[in-house]
Design a protein around this motif. Structure first.
Motif, PDB file in Angstrom:
ATOM      1  N   ASP A 168      -0.137  -6.622   6.836  1.00 33.41           N
ATOM      2  CA  ASP A 168      -1.067  -7.180   5.858  1.00 33.41           C
ATOM      3  C   ASP A 168      -0.264  -7.628   4.643  1.00 33.41           C
ATOM      4  OD1 ASP A 168      -2.974  -7.743   3.970  1.00 33.41           O
ATOM      5  OD2 ASP A 168      -3.900  -5.754   3.975  1.00 33.41           O
ATOM      6  N   ASN A 171      -1.233  -6.181   0.824  1.00 31.74           N
ATOM      7  CA  ASN A 171      -1.341  -4.763   0.485  1.00 31.74           C
ATOM      8  C   ASN A 171       0.022  -4.093   0.639  1.00 31.74           C
ATOM      9  OD1 ASN A 171      -2.490  -2.340  -0.271  1.00 31.74           O
ATOM     10  ND2 ASN A 171      -3.344  -1.905   1.748  1.00 31.74           N
ATOM     11  N   TYR A 246       5.445   0.614   1.611  1.00 32.40           N
ATOM     12  CA  TYR A 246       4.282   0.933   2.441  1.00 32.40           C
ATOM     13  C   TYR A 246       3.518  -0.352   2.744  1.00 32.40           C
ATOM     14  CZ  TYR A 246       5.339   5.521   0.446  1.00 32.40           C
ATOM     15  OH  TYR A 246       5.983   6.679   0.055  1.00 32.40           O
ATOM     16  N   ASN A 248       0.376  -2.045   5.546  1.00 30.77           N
ATOM     17  CA  ASN A 248      -0.618  -1.821   6.591  1.00 30.77           C
ATOM     18  C   ASN A 248      -0.296  -2.718   7.776  1.00 30.77           C
ATOM     19  OD1 ASN A 248      -2.122   0.062   5.131  1.00 30.77           O
ATOM     20  ND2 ASN A 248      -3.319  -1.542   4.119  1.00 30.77           N
ATOM     21  N   THR A 302      -2.525   6.578  10.296  1.00 33.06           N
ATOM     22  CA  THR A 302      -3.073   5.777   9.196  1.00 33.06           C
ATOM     23  C   THR A 302      -2.909   4.278   9.402  1.00 33.06           C
ATOM     24  OG1 THR A 302      -0.983   5.852   7.968  1.00 33.06           O
ATOM     25  CG2 THR A 302      -2.579   7.642   7.571  1.00 33.06           C
ATOM     26  N   LYS A 304      -0.136   2.699   8.915  1.00 31.55           N
ATOM     27  CA  LYS A 304       0.830   2.206   7.937  1.00 31.55           C
ATOM     28  C   LYS A 304       2.247   2.274   8.483  1.00 31.55           C
ATOM     29  CE  LYS A 304      -1.701   3.390   3.695  1.00 31.55           C
ATOM     30  NZ  LYS A 304      -1.902   2.010   3.248  1.00 31.55           N
TER      31      LYS A 304
END
Length: 345
Positions: A168, A171, A246, A248, A302, A304
């Motif tokens: 993504d 993000n 980090y 996504n 998650t 991630k």
């Protein structure tokens, strides 16, 4: 080949000299420092006595252009833009370790660097010197905008996953730490021993000058505008950057799948080392070297991906990458003079 270093008393300059001292194709014929003109370099850095006793000089562009083939600018921001255009016009190759030629947007430059950007025609000539990504353009460049330390660690960590459209774009969270040499050699209260020892602090949230540089590189990679959340910290160590990132993932990926992708992406890049699954790099493992070490963990719970990228801020984040770019510009093996083992412990 004769080269000059401008900004001779900073950490960037002394690190350039450390590597260039044994470089087989280069002689450092001039060290320029207006404030220390007439002073032997070893008086500023006594550990180099009987090794580098070159007397520093004031800057004279006309004389410089007649005597050297390439100039490294290890100067603070908003300095090199005043001198590089004249050198470029005289056909002298330049590698700028400051941020004066990195950004393409004049408004962003003014917002983050506080002054007007260099003339547009010279910005257009500048090649962003991320060696592992822009090698072809660097080969034919006359002017290199050497990347910043945080952007080097961060973008090398992110480019493979973004170029494969697996994350993504909107993000991205970057949690980065640097040693105290990231602030340069000038005195500052916040970097006194008593202020830094047993301390750990975030700084310049939302206003750090490397934010637009990181976003520019990532946006070029993804072919769309990317904004990041970037939080820099300073920790009580001399050298090193750790960028923990980090993102996504768009679809479920295992750590092994992503490590295979990264290894393939960097397979011909001698200074990027992708670690095996379960092994996360540490700053001490690249200390004094031109390596960027990358570790990954895909959190399937998650969704991630956690990327850990470490460099020595003075080497891969500055002088080492500048020499790597010089090697590429001149058609030499890019590892010439900088293929040294990390210092450990």
């Amino acid at each position: 080949m004769n080269v000059a270093i401008i900004g001779g008393t900073g950490y960037g300059a002394v690190e350039l000299l450390r590597f260039l001292y044994n470089h087989p194709h280069v002689t450092v014929s001039k060290i320029i420092s207006h404030s220390n003109s007439g002073t032997p370099f070893s008086e500023v850095y006594p550990h180099l006595v009987n090794l580098i006793d070159t007397e520093m000089e004031s800057l004279d562009i006309s004389t410089l252009a007649e005597e050297v083939d390439l100039v490294f600018f290890a100067t603070p921001s908003n300095v090199s833009k005043n001198y590089i255009p004249e050198l470029i016009d005289k056909g002298i190759k330049c590698i700028d370790l400051s941020g004066d030629f990195r950004l393409k947007d004049g408004e962003q430059y003014r917002n983050y660097y506080g002054e007007k950007m260099a003339p547009e025609k010279y910005i257009e000539k500048a090649v962003y010197g991320l060696s592992e990504v822009n090698k072809k353009a660097i080969e034919n460049a006359l002017l290199i905008a050497n990347p910043g330390c945080y952007p080097t660690a961060t973008t090398l960590g992110l480019i493979p996953v973004l170029s494969h459209n697996l994350a993504d774009y909107q993000n991205i969270v970057i949690d980065a730490k640097t040693g105290t040499t990231g602030a340069g050699r000038s005195l500052s209260q916040g970097f006194h021993f008593s202020e830094m020892q047993e301390n750990f602090k975030a700084y310049k949230l939302g206003i750090h000058k490397h934010i637009p540089e990181i976003e520019q590189v990532l946006s070029d990679t993804a072919n769309e505008d990317i904004q990041v959340t970037f939080t820099p910290h300073v920790v009580p160590m001399t050298r090193g950057i750790m960028s923990t990132i980090y993102v996504n993932l768009k679809e479920r990926q295992s750590t092994k799948q992503l490590l295979d992708l990264y290894k393939e992406f960097y397979k011909d890049k001698p200074f990027v080392r992708v670690r095996e699954e379960g092994i996360i790099p540490q700053t001490k493992e690249v200390y004094g070297s031109n390596f960027c070490d990358i570790g990954l963990y895909a959190d399937e719970r998650t969704g991630k991906l956690i990327i850990v990228s470490v460099i020595d801020n003075l080497v891969k984040g500055a002088s080492g990458q500048a020499i790597q770019n010089m090697n590429i510009m001149n058609g030499w093996d890019e590892a010439t003079g900088i293929n040294q083992l990390p210092i450990y412990p």
